[in-house]
Write a protein that holds these residues in place. Structure first.
Motif, mmCIF file in Angstrom:
data_model
loop_
_atom_site.group_PDB
_atom_site.id
_atom_site.type_symbol
_atom_site.label_atom_id
_atom_site.label_comp_id
_atom_site.label_asym_id
_atom_site.label_seq_id
_atom_site.Cartn_x
_atom_site.Cartn_y
_atom_site.Cartn_z
ATOM 1 N N HIS A 70 1.198 -4.030 9.957
ATOM 2 C CA HIS A 70 0.492 -2.962 9.240
ATOM 3 C C HIS A 70 -0.968 -2.889 9.691
ATOM 4 C CE1 HIS A 70 -0.472 -0.151 6.094
ATOM 5 N NE2 HIS A 70 -1.404 -0.962 5.626
ATOM 6 N N GLU A 71 -1.613 -4.034 9.819
ATOM 7 C CA GLU A 71 -3.017 -4.055 10.241
ATOM 8 C C GLU A 71 -3.176 -3.500 11.655
ATOM 9 O OE1 GLU A 71 -6.790 -6.963 9.757
ATOM 10 O OE2 GLU A 71 -4.935 -7.909 10.408
ATOM 11 N N LYS A 109 -7.152 -1.661 1.562
ATOM 12 C CA LYS A 109 -6.522 -0.968 2.693
ATOM 13 C C LYS A 109 -5.059 -1.376 2.865
ATOM 14 C CE LYS A 109 -7.729 -3.772 6.740
ATOM 15 N NZ LYS A 109 -8.409 -3.763 8.022
ATOM 16 N N PHE A 110 -4.647 -2.456 2.198
ATOM 17 C CA PHE A 110 -3.264 -2.906 2.278
ATOM 18 C C PHE A 110 -2.436 -2.477 1.070
ATOM 19 C CE2 PHE A 110 -5.326 -5.774 5.232
ATOM 20 C CZ PHE A 110 -4.395 -5.885 6.252
ATOM 21 N N PHE A 163 -0.926 0.255 0.141
ATOM 22 C CA PHE A 163 0.324 0.944 0.463
ATOM 23 C C PHE A 163 1.364 -0.041 0.970
ATOM 24 C CE2 PHE A 163 2.909 4.518 1.413
ATOM 25 C CZ PHE A 163 3.590 4.206 2.567
ATOM 26 N N MET A 164 0.946 -0.948 1.828
ATOM 27 C CA MET A 164 1.865 -1.929 2.400
ATOM 28 C C MET A 164 2.351 -2.905 1.330
ATOM 29 S SD MET A 164 3.409 -2.715 5.054
ATOM 30 C CE MET A 164 4.357 -4.052 5.700
ATOM 31 N N ILE A 165 1.470 -3.310 0.442
ATOM 32 C CA ILE A 165 1.851 -4.235 -0.632
ATOM 33 C C ILE A 165 2.917 -3.601 -1.520
ATOM 34 C CG2 ILE A 165 1.018 -5.384 -2.723
ATOM 35 C CD1 ILE A 165 -1.650 -5.788 -1.155
ATOM 36 N N CYS A 166 2.709 -2.342 -1.894
ATOM 37 C CA CYS A 166 3.712 -1.633 -2.710
ATOM 38 C C CYS A 166 5.041 -1.554 -1.976
ATOM 39 C CB CYS A 166 3.221 -0.238 -3.061
ATOM 40 S SG CYS A 166 1.865 -0.240 -4.226
ATOM 41 N N SER A 167 4.979 -1.270 -0.699
ATOM 42 C CA SER A 167 6.188 -1.178 0.106
ATOM 43 C C SER A 167 6.925 -2.520 0.156
ATOM 44 C CB SER A 167 5.823 -0.720 1.520
ATOM 45 O OG SER A 167 6.942 -0.717 2.343
ATOM 46 N N ILE A 168 6.186 -3.593 0.353
ATOM 47 C CA ILE A 168 6.798 -4.924 0.397
ATOM 48 C C ILE A 168 7.434 -5.266 -0.940
ATOM 49 C CG2 ILE A 168 6.265 -7.400 0.515
ATOM 50 C CD1 ILE A 168 4.205 -6.694 2.701
ATOM 51 N N GLU A 169 6.705 -4.998 -2.014
ATOM 52 C CA GLU A 169 7.224 -5.316 -3.341
ATOM 53 C C GLU A 169 8.487 -4.524 -3.671
ATOM 54 O OE1 GLU A 169 3.093 -6.682 -5.544
ATOM 55 O OE2 GLU A 169 3.767 -4.612 -5.756
ATOM 56 N N GLU A 170 8.549 -3.278 -3.209
ATOM 57 C CA GLU A 170 9.712 -2.439 -3.504
ATOM 58 C C GLU A 170 10.906 -2.738 -2.608
ATOM 59 O OE1 GLU A 170 10.115 -0.165 -5.975
ATOM 60 O OE2 GLU A 170 8.175 -0.854 -6.718
ATOM 61 N N THR A 175 3.081 -18.323 -4.144
ATOM 62 C CA THR A 175 2.171 -18.210 -3.009
ATOM 63 C C THR A 175 2.162 -16.789 -2.464
ATOM 64 O OG1 THR A 175 2.628 -20.514 -2.424
ATOM 65 C CG2 THR A 175 1.586 -19.154 -0.753
ATOM 66 N N VAL A 176 3.340 -16.209 -2.288
ATOM 67 C CA VAL A 176 3.440 -14.834 -1.794
ATOM 68 C C VAL A 176 2.736 -13.878 -2.751
ATOM 69 C CG1 VAL A 176 5.056 -12.930 -1.369
ATOM 70 C CG2 VAL A 176 5.520 -15.191 -0.416
ATOM 71 N N GLU A 177 2.960 -14.031 -4.045
ATOM 72 C CA GLU A 177 2.321 -13.152 -5.024
ATOM 73 C C GLU A 177 0.798 -13.301 -5.000
ATOM 74 O OE1 GLU A 177 4.357 -14.239 -8.607
ATOM 75 O OE2 GLU A 177 5.954 -12.778 -8.268
ATOM 76 N N LYS A 178 0.318 -14.519 -4.865
ATOM 77 C CA LYS A 178 -1.133 -14.727 -4.803
ATOM 78 C C LYS A 178 -1.725 -14.098 -3.547
ATOM 79 C CE LYS A 178 -1.824 -18.739 -7.725
ATOM 80 N NZ LYS A 178 -2.483 -20.048 -7.846
ATOM 81 N N ILE A 179 -1.031 -14.214 -2.442
ATOM 82 C CA ILE A 179 -1.510 -13.607 -1.197
ATOM 83 C C ILE A 179 -1.561 -12.089 -1.356
ATOM 84 C CG2 ILE A 179 -0.941 -13.162 1.224
ATOM 85 C CD1 ILE A 179 0.174 -16.065 1.299
ATOM 86 N N LEU A 180 -0.513 -11.506 -1.924
ATOM 87 C CA LEU A 180 -0.477 -10.052 -2.109
ATOM 88 C C LEU A 180 -1.611 -9.582 -3.025
ATOM 89 C CD1 LEU A 180 3.363 -9.400 -2.407
ATOM 90 C CD2 LEU A 180 1.866 -8.891 -0.468
ATOM 91 N N ARG A 181 -1.894 -10.343 -4.074
ATOM 92 C CA ARG A 181 -2.980 -9.970 -4.991
ATOM 93 C C ARG A 181 -4.350 -10.108 -4.340
ATOM 94 N NH1 ARG A 181 -0.054 -13.013 -8.891
ATOM 95 N NH2 ARG A 181 -1.539 -14.710 -8.651
#
Length: 93
Positions: free
Chosen positions: A59-60, A30-31, A33-40, A19-25
């Protein structure tokens, strides 16, 4: 979080990580940068949907604040050009 609810309503048997991965995708660019940060920085295996939602909302809010601050600065700059010295050469009488 409507996405997660819709997925659950359609009886998809998803684990939290899926679910988290689907939401991130599904997030807009505009997100990115934040997605990369969360994943790392976060372990997606233990990241809850609520934690993800909170991170994305913060972030928003920062993006919205930054955009409104830029607009205010642009407006102030535009007004400054029309201030005291801006029109002195316009009157040729």
């Amino acid at each position: 979080m409507a996405i997660a609810n819709k997925m659950r309503n359609h009886r998809e048997n998803l684990q939290n990580i899926t679910t988290v991965e689907k939401i991130l995708r599904s997030m807009t660019s505009k997100f990115n940068f934040m997605i990369c940060s969360i994943e790392e920085s976060k372990d997606l295996d233990i990241l809850s949907i609520d934690e993800l939602q909170n991170s994305l909302q913060v972030h928003e809010q920062k993006i919205t604040w930054h955009e409104s601050e830029e607009q205010a600065l642009q407006a102030a700059t535009n007004l400054k050009g029309h201030g005291k010295g801006g029109w002195k050469h316009k009157n040729t009488h």
